[in-house]
Scaffold this motif. Structure first.
Motif, short mmCIF file in Angstrom:
data_model
loop_
_atom_site.label_atom_id
_atom_site.label_comp_id
_atom_site.label_asym_id
_atom_site.label_seq_id
_atom_site.Cartn_x
_atom_site.Cartn_y
_atom_site.Cartn_z
N ALA A 33 0.83 -1.21 0.00
CA ALA A 33 0.00 0.00 0.00
C ALA A 33 0.87 1.26 0.00
CB ALA A 33 -0.94 -0.01 1.20
N ILE A 34 1.93 1.25 0.79
CA ILE A 34 2.83 2.41 0.83
C ILE A 34 3.46 2.63 -0.53
CG2 ILE A 34 5.02 3.25 1.77
CD1 ILE A 34 4.16 1.95 4.46
N TRP A 35 3.95 1.57 -1.14
CA TRP A 35 4.56 1.71 -2.47
C TRP A 35 3.55 2.22 -3.49
CZ3 TRP A 35 7.03 -3.81 -2.35
CH2 TRP A 35 8.13 -3.81 -1.50
N ALA A 36 2.33 1.70 -3.42
CA ALA A 36 1.30 2.13 -4.36
C ALA A 36 0.96 3.60 -4.17
CB ALA A 36 0.05 1.26 -4.19
N LEU A 37 0.82 4.02 -2.92
CA LEU A 37 0.53 5.43 -2.64
C LEU A 37 1.67 6.32 -3.10
CD1 LEU A 37 -1.12 5.23 0.88
CD2 LEU A 37 -2.22 5.92 -1.25
N ALA A 78 2.88 14.44 -1.87
CA ALA A 78 3.86 13.40 -2.19
C ALA A 78 4.89 13.20 -1.09
CB ALA A 78 4.55 13.72 -3.52
N TRP A 79 4.98 14.14 -0.16
CA TRP A 79 5.91 13.97 0.96
C TRP A 79 5.35 12.91 1.89
CZ3 TRP A 79 6.14 19.86 2.23
CH2 TRP A 79 6.89 20.51 1.24
N LYS A 80 6.06 11.84 2.01
CA LYS A 80 5.57 10.70 2.79
C LYS A 80 5.21 11.07 4.22
CE LYS A 80 7.06 5.95 3.55
NZ LYS A 80 8.18 5.03 3.32
N HIS A 81 5.96 11.96 4.83
CA HIS A 81 5.68 12.30 6.23
C HIS A 81 4.32 12.96 6.41
CE1 HIS A 81 7.21 16.23 4.92
NE2 HIS A 81 6.52 16.72 5.93
N VAL A 82 3.73 13.48 5.33
CA VAL A 82 2.43 14.13 5.41
C VAL A 82 1.33 13.10 5.66
CG1 VAL A 82 0.69 15.41 4.07
CG2 VAL A 82 3.08 16.11 3.99
N TRP A 83 1.45 11.91 5.07
CA TRP A 83 0.38 10.93 5.16
C TRP A 83 0.74 9.64 5.88
CZ3 TRP A 83 1.89 6.54 2.67
CH2 TRP A 83 2.84 6.67 1.65
#
Length: 96
Positions: A33-37, A78-83
């Motif tokens: 899921a992380i990779w897909a997001l 797109a910044w991973k730390h946001v989500w």
């Protein structure tokens, strides 16, 4: 973040649904899921940049302003730390 972009919400839902339907594998579903997001959000960012460049080329200042705002939002998303720490997101993933 995407309240003004329902088509983007649909595209995020599509990618998460695809992950949920994947047969079990050695890779944990959360990782998939992380990779897909990450991939989908990077695509949003690239598309927004292209829209901004097209708006700049058109010379239409209103279009440039709108495209600039969209590009900023998509870059932030797109910044991973946001989500990555969003509990509601992970609750959703667990439910599909």
């Amino acid at each position: 973040m995407f309240k003004d972009y329902p088509e983007h919400i649909d595209r995020l839902q599509d990618v998460l649904t695809a992950v949920a339907k994947e047969p079990s594998s050695a890779t944990p579903r959360l990782e998939l899921a992380i990779w897909a997001l990450e991939g989908r959000l990077e695509a949003f960012k690239s598309e927004a940049r292209a829209e901004l460049e097209a708006a700049k080329a058109s010379g239409n200042q209103d279009a440039v302003h709108k495209a600039d705002l969209k590009e900023r939002l998509m870059s932030q998303a797109a910044w991973k730390h946001v989500w990555i720490g969003d509990k509601a997101l992970w609750d959703y993933i667990d439910s599909v």
